[in-house]
Structure formats: C-alpha cells, structure tokens
Scaffold this motif. Sequence first.
Motif, short mmCIF file in Angstrom:
data_model
loop_
_atom_site.label_atom_id
_atom_site.label_comp_id
_atom_site.label_asym_id
_atom_site.label_seq_id
_atom_site.Cartn_x
_atom_site.Cartn_y
_atom_site.Cartn_z
N ILE A 51 62.02 32.26 23.42
CA ILE A 51 61.77 31.28 22.37
C ILE A 51 62.46 29.96 22.70
O ILE A 51 63.49 29.92 23.38
N LEU A 52 61.86 28.89 22.19
CA LEU A 52 62.40 27.54 22.39
C LEU A 52 62.93 27.01 21.07
O LEU A 52 62.19 26.92 20.10
N LEU A 53 64.21 26.66 21.06
CA LEU A 53 64.81 25.99 19.91
C LEU A 53 64.68 24.50 20.18
O LEU A 53 65.50 23.90 20.88
N SER A 54 63.65 23.92 19.62
CA SER A 54 63.26 22.55 19.98
C SER A 54 63.88 21.51 19.04
O SER A 54 63.78 21.63 17.82
N VAL A 55 64.50 20.49 19.64
CA VAL A 55 65.04 19.35 18.91
C VAL A 55 64.80 18.09 19.74
O VAL A 55 64.40 18.17 20.90
N GLY A 103 68.20 17.94 24.11
CA GLY A 103 69.05 18.73 23.21
C GLY A 103 68.52 20.12 22.92
O GLY A 103 69.23 20.95 22.33
N SER A 104 67.29 20.41 23.31
CA SER A 104 66.69 21.73 23.06
C SER A 104 67.30 22.78 23.99
O SER A 104 67.83 22.46 25.06
N ILE A 105 67.20 24.03 23.57
CA ILE A 105 67.59 25.15 24.43
C ILE A 105 66.51 26.23 24.35
O ILE A 105 65.81 26.34 23.35
N GLN A 106 66.40 27.00 25.42
CA GLN A 106 65.49 28.14 25.45
C GLN A 106 66.30 29.42 25.56
O GLN A 106 67.20 29.51 26.40
N LEU A 107 65.97 30.39 24.70
CA LEU A 107 66.61 31.71 24.74
C LEU A 107 65.64 32.70 25.35
O LEU A 107 64.49 32.80 24.92
N LEU A 108 66.11 33.44 26.34
CA LEU A 108 65.27 34.43 27.01
C LEU A 108 65.53 35.82 26.46
O LEU A 108 66.67 36.17 26.15
#
Length: 199
Positions: A51-55, A103-108
């Motif tokens: 999932i991508l935590l998009s900012v 500033g976004s992060i992706q969680l695998l």
Amino acid sequence: MNCPPRKSHPAQDTQLLHPSYTHLPFCLSAPGGVSLIVPQPNINATVAQNILLSVEYSCRGIATVEWKHVSSWGTTKIVEWKSGSYINISTGYKDRVTTFDNGSIQLLNVGMTDAGYYFITVTEEYGTNAYGTIILNVYEIIYEDLHFVAVLFAFLAAVSAILICFMWLCNKSLYLFQKKTHKLTASTTEEIELETIEC
C-alpha cells in the motif's frame, strides 16, 4: 499553493474506523509556509498487499519528514528523513518501507498489525510544522469462505451433470418408446390390409 490555514494534531483515540463515505483531499498548512496535502486519508487493504501512504508537502526551506504508526498495539516510529541528508528507518520496517521525495511512503506486505493510524509530521528548518493522518484498515482473506464456494461450485456441477444424464436417458427412452409404438402401429396396419385383401 492556496489552501485554508489548518493545523492538525495526532488524535489520541486508536480505534479503527470503517468509513462509509469518501473523503476528499485536504490541505494542511502552517503559518511559516509548510503545506501538506493528504489525498486519501482512508485506505482499505488485505493481508500481504502493498500500500502507498500518499501525501504531498511543500515548504520554503529544507524539511524533515517523520512517520509514526499508532494502533492498539502501541506507537511505533517508522521512518524519519531529511531531504538530501539522511534516512532513518526503524528496525521493524527494514526492507518494508520505501520513501519518496514528496513525503509519501510505501509499505510492503502489510499484516493485521499494520492497521491503525499513520501520522506524518513535516518540520521546516525554520521550526514550523504541518501534520497529516491516514487511517489504514487491513482485512484478512477468509480462505474458509473460498473453500465453501469451491465445494458448492463442485456440488452444483455434479448435480448439473446428473440432471443432464437423466434428461439424456429420458429422451433416449422416449425415442425408443416412440419407435416401438411406430412399429406396432405399422404392423397392425399391415395385418388389417391383409385381412381386407383376403376378404
């Protein structure tokens, strides 16, 4: 970027939310010029999904970005980095987190323990901050339900095959009966004709 001044602080309640409506993107800004946009504040995912935590943030100077995860299991710092300087990723998130310049992060490979609140703090070098929150809901895939569906499908397929065979047998029996009846009728007709000729 023009957006209404608003400063958001991390919530204390860690109860997972299941929104029944769509959230619109919102913009958070601080007096010093830091602005932060969170386009999708609610995310639904299944176990093992990426999932991508998009900012998207902007500021006048160099910013420091920090992500934290808050859930019923506690508070965990995920990652902190400064543009063009350093990246510190927590041990529990090594090889699971990818950072992006906006500033976004992706969680695998998310799991049930990854559900909860994700707080981002963007700190400008002049000391001003902007805050954002993303809620992640993670659901398990119920394999028992899939097994039930597979068994039901196999059962219906077997019943359909039996019905097709039964219909074929009925049709064959009807054909043989009609053929036999036709023969009897033809034989009777011949006998009547012979009797007529003899008379």
